[in-house]
Design an enzyme around this catalytic site. Structure first.
Site, PDB file in Angstrom:
ATOM      1  N   GLU A   7      53.312  42.712  46.159  1.00  0.00           N
ATOM      2  CA  GLU A   7      52.928  41.347  46.547  1.00  0.00           C
ATOM      3  C   GLU A   7      53.927  40.295  46.070  1.00  0.00           C
ATOM      4  O   GLU A   7      53.929  39.184  46.568  1.00  0.00           O
ATOM      5  CB  GLU A   7      51.534  41.038  45.977  1.00  0.00           C
ATOM      6  CG  GLU A   7      50.803  39.977  46.761  1.00  0.00           C
ATOM      7  CD  GLU A   7      49.330  39.898  46.413  1.00  0.00           C
ATOM      8  OE1 GLU A   7      48.918  38.817  45.958  1.00  0.00           O
ATOM      9  OE2 GLU A   7      48.607  40.884  46.576  1.00  0.00           O
ATOM     10  N   ASP A 103      48.244  43.680  45.145  1.00  0.00           N
ATOM     11  CA  ASP A 103      47.271  43.483  44.065  1.00  0.00           C
ATOM     12  C   ASP A 103      45.999  44.254  44.394  1.00  0.00           C
ATOM     13  O   ASP A 103      45.542  44.260  45.547  1.00  0.00           O
ATOM     14  CB  ASP A 103      46.934  41.983  43.918  1.00  0.00           C
ATOM     15  CG  ASP A 103      47.897  41.294  42.959  1.00  0.00           C
ATOM     16  OD1 ASP A 103      48.860  41.946  42.538  1.00  0.00           O
ATOM     17  OD2 ASP A 103      47.683  40.113  42.642  1.00  0.00           O
ATOM     18  N   TYR A 338      44.495  43.472  34.835  1.00  0.00           N
ATOM     19  CA  TYR A 338      44.265  42.745  36.088  1.00  0.00           C
ATOM     20  C   TYR A 338      43.205  41.665  35.899  1.00  0.00           C
ATOM     21  O   TYR A 338      42.106  41.938  35.404  1.00  0.00           O
ATOM     22  CB  TYR A 338      43.829  43.740  37.176  1.00  0.00           C
ATOM     23  CG  TYR A 338      43.670  43.117  38.535  1.00  0.00           C
ATOM     24  CD1 TYR A 338      44.779  42.674  39.250  1.00  0.00           C
ATOM     25  CD2 TYR A 338      42.413  42.951  39.107  1.00  0.00           C
ATOM     26  CE1 TYR A 338      44.634  42.093  40.503  1.00  0.00           C
ATOM     27  CE2 TYR A 338      42.265  42.374  40.358  1.00  0.00           C
ATOM     28  CZ  TYR A 338      43.378  41.955  41.053  1.00  0.00           C
ATOM     29  OH  TYR A 338      43.230  41.369  42.281  1.00  0.00           O
TER      30      TYR A 338
END
Length: 718
Positions: A7, A103, A338
């Protein structure tokens, strides 16, 4: 050749390093059988109305509702994006396999799927699904690549969300702008932003319409300890308690134990209070009961994104958007996991890795050393597979943090301390409740004493608990040793009090309200049960709040969020509950989550949305009230800057929007005390609204130099 698509360029570099791809090319890195390329977040978006039919280019009520028979995507018009997409397209056309390294979330899935569709990718696709960007996590992820088909429901949920935002945003924005807007300014309506604005407006109106009521409290001091008269609960309070208990039972939680409703009636007037004061003044105070209960307090929950944003807003006054950017940076620097998560739990497979993570927190050796060589606690309040889906709570990765900014260091510190604390024993405390009586009037006092601080030592002082979990009156308060039956003189007094209005929302309390669809919930477990119906997603709530600022619907006063006149009028003019109800929007959000879990059909969701949009259009078009909304110009325009209009869903070219008529500039004419006009410039004076900034001259009006910090003062040239 295997093509990996990440990304961001920085993530692509990390992946290329692990895969052994070293040769840097224009737009990708090659080597060892891999070509690693990247997007810049969204490269593609849904087409704009006029790209479906030319009739939708001009804004008119007659063209509504706009419901395309089939939605299409397009490349975002940007030379850098177009060049990078051409590189991706060329690589994907020749690829033997593609690995989606976006992601690991709904938005990440949507971004990469759209690019692959637009590039016409035909080869097999695998998915890299990781929770941190450390070398170990990337290697582990590539060893366990998943099939793209497993993530089809995640993509369908993301696509449904994007289409839903387009349908409601495009149609409702044009509808309300053309029907109620003055001077043709755009009135932006959104599936999540409008109910969020409604929360702020409704709270503001509650405060404005609040009528304070006077009441009195009867207290007395016995042996240097203040006792308060016990007040009987009103019917209203009893009903509220019963409702909270029902909610707890519905969520599968234990309800609060019912207690006897005892005490005197609330003291509504001074005469009643003085009579009670005289009644007890010359009689002795007697202790009737002393109860000491020992209890345990578990460590605070690990962070999900919302609780981290709440904590950072309370402790450091960081906005939700600032916190999201900081934690995203910590993730990309490989020191935190994350961030876009909505769980506070860890899965069981993380437990064996915890000693290594603790070892990596070298700056916290004072707290981690006592845990060395011990079997770490494994609480069900921390490790629970049933509470973890795609990602676990935000924790450190164990990699030593370097080159962090001050803001990043503060946020990392919060995450690290929470993580260490869950392996510490519970805090043990004793709560003492003492009851007393004078002339049949009962009094009560409570004291709390920390016996063993346990996890609290991690936070510096015994009482240094997170503001989020702290209860009023939770501070340590050790009472003298009272004995049942003892009595003696006391000093009573009567205190005048006034009922207080609800507090305005701050970003912290608004995030919580969005999470629970506007319901006031303090209990962590009950809050978890309501998360299913929350509005927005943890990853999008910060952007929604920022959008309300950009639209000039809200402004900030210190930490409080205040609706502007435009924001208030917009909510008041909307009669369609579906557009502004947090609860109803929460139901739509729940359906999106169910699409992700394969328990609800995406096609059915979109059919319901189309029906809803059609009904809203019909309802507004049939309104003959001739109502209009006053537009308060954003100060960005007043001070000569350009007012940005953002938002992923509702974004159309300026050419397609109605234009304002510009007026000739005139001098400001003020009227003096004698009633005569005098020309006067207010430039350079102190702002009368915020008192901080100075008045500056813009293109069409005077504004405040503090406009960037939320001051909305504006005085047009007349």
């Amino acid at each position: 050749m295997i093509v990996c698509i990440a990304e961001k360029p920085s993530v692509a570099r990390d992946i290329a390093d692990v895969l052994g791809a070293k040769d840097r090319r224009d737009g990708y890195i090659e080597g060892n059988g891999y070509q690693v390329t990247w997007t810049f977040g969204h490269l593609c978006t849904l087409k704009e109305p006029h790209e479906y039919t030319p009739n939708w280019k001009s804004w008119s009520l007659g063209s509504l509702p706009m419901i395309p028979p089939r939605f299409g995507i397009k490349l975002i018009s940007n030379p850098i994006y177009e060049k990078q997409f051409h590189t991706i397209e060329t690589l994907m056309q020749k690829a033997d396999m593609i690995i989606n390294c976006g992601d690991a979330g709904q938005e990440g899935e949507l971004i990469q799927r759209w690019v692959m569709q637009k590039a016409g990718a035909r080869c097999p696709v695998k998915r890299l699904w990781i929770s941190s960007l450390t070398e170990e996590a990337i290697r582990e992820g590539f060893a366990k690549l998943k099939d793209q088909k497993e993530f089809q429901p995640l993509y369908e949920a993301g696509l449904s969300r994007a289409i839903g935002d387009w349908l409601l945003g495009m149609n409702a924005t044009r509808l309300y702008t053309m029907k109620y807007g003055q001077n043709k300014q755009v009135l932006s309506i959104g599936r999540v932003q409008t109910p969020t604005l409604a929360l702020i407006v409704n709270r503001q109106l509650e405060i404005e319409n609040f009528v304070p009521k006077q009441y009195w409290e009867l207290k007395t001091v016995y042996r240097d300890t203040t006792f308060s008269a016990i007040i009987r609960k009103s019917e209203e309070e009893l009903v509220l308690e019963a409702e909270k208990n029902k909610e707890a039972i519905a969520a599968g939680k234990k309800p609060k134990k019912e207690e006897e409703n005892r005490g005197i009636d609330p003291i509504a007037n001074q005469e009643q209070g003085m009579a009670l004061l005289e009644q007890i003044r010359n009689s002795p105070f007697m202790i009737t009961d002393v109860t000491k209960k020992e209890g345990k307090e578990a460590p605070p929950r690990l962070f999900d994104l919302t609780s981290l944003q709440v904590e950072c807003n309370k402790k450091f006054a960081y906005s939700a958007d600032e916190t999201l950017k900081i934690i995203q940076s910590l993730y990309e620097k490989k020191v935190a996991t994350y961030p876009r998560v909505d769980t506070t739990f860890l899965s069981d497979d993380i437990y064996p890795k915890c000693p290594g993570i603790l070892k990596g927190l070298r700056d916290y050796a004072t707290f981690t050393t006592p845990l060395d060589g011990t079997t770490l606690l494994k609480s069900k309040k921390v490790f629970d597979n049933s509470k973890v889906t795609d990602h676990h709570a935000i924790i450190p990765t164990g990699q030593y943090p370097q080159n962090l900014t001050d803001m990043e260091r503060r946020v990392f510190d919060l995450i690290a301390r929470r993580f260490i604390a869950v392996f510490y024993p519970d805090c043990k405390f004793a709560t003492t409740t003492v009851l007393g009586v004078v002339e049949e009037i009962e009094f009560k006092t409570t004291g709390k004493q920390i016996l063993e601080p346990g996890w609290r030592v991690i936070f510096g002082t015994p009482g240094a608990q997170s503001q989020e979990e702290k209860d009023p009156g939770d501070e340590e308060n050790v009472l003298p040793a009272f004995v049942k039956g003892e009595s003696g003189p006391h000093v009573p007094d009567l205190y005048e009090k006034w009922t207080q209005p609800p507090r305005p929302y701050t970003e912290a309390t608004l995030l919580r309200a969005m999470e629970t669809a506007g319901k006031l919930v303090d209990n962590d477990e009950l809050r978890d049960a309501l998360k299913e119906n929350g509005i927005g997603r943890p990853s999008t709530r910060a952007a929604i709040i920022e959008t309300l600022f950009k639209r000039n619907y809200i402004r900030k006063e210190k930490k409080n969020l205040i609706a502007t006149p435009t924001g208030v009028e917009l909510i008041q003019i909307i009669h369609e509950e579906l557009l502004k109800s947090a609860e109803l929007t929460g139901i739509w959000e729940k359906k999106l989550r169910e699409i992700e879990k394969k328990t609800y059909d995406a096609a059915q969701f979109l059919e319901e949305l189309k029906q809803m949009v059609s009904e809203v259009v019909m309802s507004v078009l049939s309104d003959n009230s001739n109502r209009h909304i006053t537009i308060v110009q954003a100060v960005e325009e007043a001070s000569g800057g350009s007012k940005k209009r953002g938002g992923k869903a509702v974004k159309e070219k300026d050419a397609a929007k109605p234009k304002r008529q510009s007026k000739p500039r005139k001098k400001v004419v003020e009227t003096n005390a004698a009633g005569t006009s005098q020309i006067q410039s207010i430039e350079g004076q102190t702002c009368p609204l915020c008192g901080k900034g100075t008045i500056i001259k813009g293109k069409t009006a005077y504004g405040c130099s503090e406009w960037k910090n939320g001051c909305t003062f504006r005085k047009p040239f007349e």
